[in-house]
Design a protein around this motif. Structure first.
Motif, PDB file in Angstrom:
ATOM      1  N   UNK A 113     -10.961  -6.172  -7.296  1.00 37.17           N
ATOM      2  CA  UNK A 113     -10.901  -7.330  -8.184  1.00 37.17           C
ATOM      3  C   UNK A 113      -9.432  -7.583  -8.524  1.00 37.17           C
ATOM      4  N   UNK A 114      -9.123  -8.675  -9.182  1.00 35.67           N
ATOM      5  CA  UNK A 114      -7.729  -8.944  -9.576  1.00 35.67           C
ATOM      6  C   UNK A 114      -7.177  -7.965 -10.625  1.00 35.67           C
ATOM      7  N   UNK A 115      -8.011  -7.110 -11.182  1.00 40.39           N
ATOM      8  CA  UNK A 115      -7.583  -6.235 -12.280  1.00 40.39           C
ATOM      9  C   UNK A 115      -6.445  -5.299 -11.891  1.00 40.39           C
ATOM     10  N   UNK A 116      -6.496  -4.699 -10.693  1.00 37.74           N
ATOM     11  CA  UNK A 116      -5.454  -3.737 -10.294  1.00 37.74           C
ATOM     12  C   UNK A 116      -4.093  -4.413 -10.229  1.00 37.74           C
ATOM     13  N   UNK A 117      -4.011  -5.527  -9.536  1.00 38.83           N
ATOM     14  CA  UNK A 117      -2.727  -6.230  -9.457  1.00 38.83           C
ATOM     15  C   UNK A 117      -2.288  -6.712 -10.838  1.00 38.83           C
ATOM     16  N   UNK A 118      -3.246  -7.190 -11.622  1.00 39.31           N
ATOM     17  CA  UNK A 118      -2.863  -7.745 -12.917  1.00 39.31           C
ATOM     18  C   UNK A 118      -2.260  -6.692 -13.836  1.00 39.31           C
ATOM     19  N   UNK A 119      -2.790  -5.476 -13.839  1.00 42.45           N
ATOM     20  CA  UNK A 119      -2.213  -4.498 -14.760  1.00 42.45           C
ATOM     21  C   UNK A 119      -0.777  -4.155 -14.364  1.00 42.45           C
ATOM     22  N   UNK A 120      -0.470  -4.176 -13.065  1.00 38.58           N
ATOM     23  CA  UNK A 120       0.918  -3.977 -12.632  1.00 38.58           C
ATOM     24  C   UNK A 120       1.776  -5.180 -13.028  1.00 38.58           C
ATOM     25  N   UNK A 139       6.186   5.155  -6.970  1.00 38.33           N
ATOM     26  CA  UNK A 139       6.173   6.273  -6.028  1.00 38.33           C
ATOM     27  C   UNK A 139       4.703   6.551  -5.702  1.00 38.33           C
ATOM     28  N   UNK A 140       4.332   6.335  -4.441  1.00 45.45           N
ATOM     29  CA  UNK A 140       2.922   6.322  -4.058  1.00 45.45           C
ATOM     30  C   UNK A 140       2.659   7.338  -2.958  1.00 45.45           C
ATOM     31  N   UNK A 141       1.575   8.083  -3.098  1.00 49.57           N
ATOM     32  CA  UNK A 141       1.138   9.004  -2.053  1.00 49.57           C
ATOM     33  C   UNK A 141       0.967   8.231  -0.753  1.00 49.57           C
ATOM     34  N   UNK A 142       1.469   8.776   0.347  1.00 49.48           N
ATOM     35  CA  UNK A 142       1.426   8.045   1.623  1.00 49.48           C
ATOM     36  C   UNK A 142       0.004   7.748   2.096  1.00 49.48           C
ATOM     37  N   UNK A 143      -0.983   8.476   1.602  1.00 46.56           N
ATOM     38  CA  UNK A 143      -2.371   8.217   1.988  1.00 46.56           C
ATOM     39  C   UNK A 143      -3.089   7.252   1.043  1.00 46.56           C
ATOM     40  N   UNK A 144      -2.453   6.856  -0.054  1.00 43.57           N
ATOM     41  CA  UNK A 144      -3.085   5.979  -1.047  1.00 43.57           C
ATOM     42  C   UNK A 144      -2.913   4.511  -0.638  1.00 43.57           C
ATOM     43  N   UNK A 150      -1.606  -2.854  -3.016  1.00 45.95           N
ATOM     44  CA  UNK A 150      -1.474  -3.607  -4.266  1.00 45.95           C
ATOM     45  C   UNK A 150      -0.012  -3.919  -4.576  1.00 45.95           C
ATOM     46  N   UNK A 151       0.879  -2.937  -4.458  1.00 51.15           N
ATOM     47  CA  UNK A 151       2.275  -3.206  -4.808  1.00 51.15           C
ATOM     48  C   UNK A 151       2.966  -4.069  -3.753  1.00 51.15           C
ATOM     49  N   UNK A 152       2.579  -3.921  -2.491  1.00 48.10           N
ATOM     50  CA  UNK A 152       3.118  -4.809  -1.458  1.00 48.10           C
ATOM     51  C   UNK A 152       2.640  -6.235  -1.713  1.00 48.10           C
ATOM     52  N   UNK A 153       1.363  -6.375  -2.097  1.00 49.50           N
ATOM     53  CA  UNK A 153       0.813  -7.693  -2.398  1.00 49.50           C
ATOM     54  C   UNK A 153       1.508  -8.370  -3.558  1.00 49.50           C
ATOM     55  N   UNK A 154       1.983  -7.592  -4.495  1.00 48.48           N
ATOM     56  CA  UNK A 154       2.727  -8.137  -5.634  1.00 48.48           C
ATOM     57  C   UNK A 154       4.089  -8.656  -5.176  1.00 48.48           C
ATOM     58  N   UNK A 155       4.679  -7.980  -4.212  1.00 43.40           N
ATOM     59  CA  UNK A 155       5.999  -8.382  -3.729  1.00 43.40           C
ATOM     60  C   UNK A 155       7.031  -7.277  -3.750  1.00 43.40           C
ATOM     61  N   UNK A 179       8.612   2.167  -3.468  1.00 45.67           N
ATOM     62  CA  UNK A 179       8.669   0.707  -3.484  1.00 45.67           C
ATOM     63  C   UNK A 179       9.387   0.285  -4.754  1.00 45.67           C
ATOM     64  N   UNK A 180      10.047  -0.859  -4.704  1.00 50.95           N
ATOM     65  CA  UNK A 180      10.741  -1.345  -5.899  1.00 50.95           C
ATOM     66  C   UNK A 180      10.784  -2.866  -5.919  1.00 50.95           C
ATOM     67  N   UNK A 181      10.984  -3.367  -7.107  1.00 49.75           N
ATOM     68  CA  UNK A 181      11.197  -4.786  -7.345  1.00 49.75           C
ATOM     69  C   UNK A 181      12.368  -4.891  -8.313  1.00 49.75           C
ATOM     70  N   UNK A 182      13.300  -5.776  -8.019  1.00 48.32           N
ATOM     71  CA  UNK A 182      14.467  -5.973  -8.865  1.00 48.32           C
ATOM     72  C   UNK A 182      14.282  -7.204  -9.744  1.00 48.32           C
TER      73      UNK A 182
END
Length: 195
Positions: A113-120, A139-144, A150-155, A179-182
């Protein structure tokens, strides 16, 4: 303008409301994800098998917050007003204007659902627009795969892999994807209409 220290505050979204994690959330949190090993698979703790064990994990996280090492938020489902997971600011450096978002989980009912992206996104909005941080990192486990997507989808942008970085509760080793966002990239994320 210098970054400001994060604090446990309420942040309202369309699907999720983030509020300071507290012991009164424990029953709902256990109902949302207690005893579900898949929900806890990528976190550095064993899945809580009872409400008492959930309370102990919350107590540990709140001690981490009291020591100044994290700011934790309960993710409250807006339609039901029940806590369904949590998310945190970690590794906070106000002087360097950077922090991590992590320790996140949601009950299975909200996985796709949109909830995961929205909380980030709510924490990104707070970090960049309110607190004036310059960098947010994950910092994400390589298997997750779910969190990575979700974080790639955010940008967020990939910054590499920390090989054999941390031991999982089961004794195996994980590589950690960074992953990072500036702050300079945040307006484009908001401009895509997902924030």
């Amino acid at each position: 303008m210098a970054a400001r220290t994060p604090a446990p505050v309420v942040i309202e979204g369309r699907h999720i409301r983030l509020e300071p994690l507290a012991f009164h959330h424990v029953p709902d949190l256990f109902a949302a994800g207690g005893g579900d090993d898949e929900v806890w698979r990528w976190l550095p703790v064993v899945s809580p098998g009872s409400e008492y064990e959930m309370r102990m994990i919350v107590e540990q996280r709140l001690a981490q917050q009291a020591a100044g090492d994290a700011i934790l938020f309960a993710a409250v489902d807006r339609p039901t007003y029940r806590a369904v997971g949590w998310i945190a600011y970690l590794d906070i450096s106000v002087a360097d204007e950077r922090l991590d978002i992590g320790w996140h989980w949601l009950g299975r009912s909200l996985w796709y659902t949109p909830a995961l992206a929205e909380m980030h996104l709510l924490l990104l909005h707070n970090a960049f627009d309110t607190l004036r941080f310059g960098r947010v990192q994950w910092q994400i486990d390589h298997d997750d795969v779910r969190s990575r997507d979700a974080v790639i989808g955010i940008g967020a942008r990939s910054e590499g892999t920390l090989r054999r970085h941390a031991r999982r509760p089961d004794g195996t080793w994980r590589d950690t994807l960074v992953y990072a966002l500036l702050a300079s990239e945040w307006p484009a994320v908001k401009g895509r209409g997902i924030a």
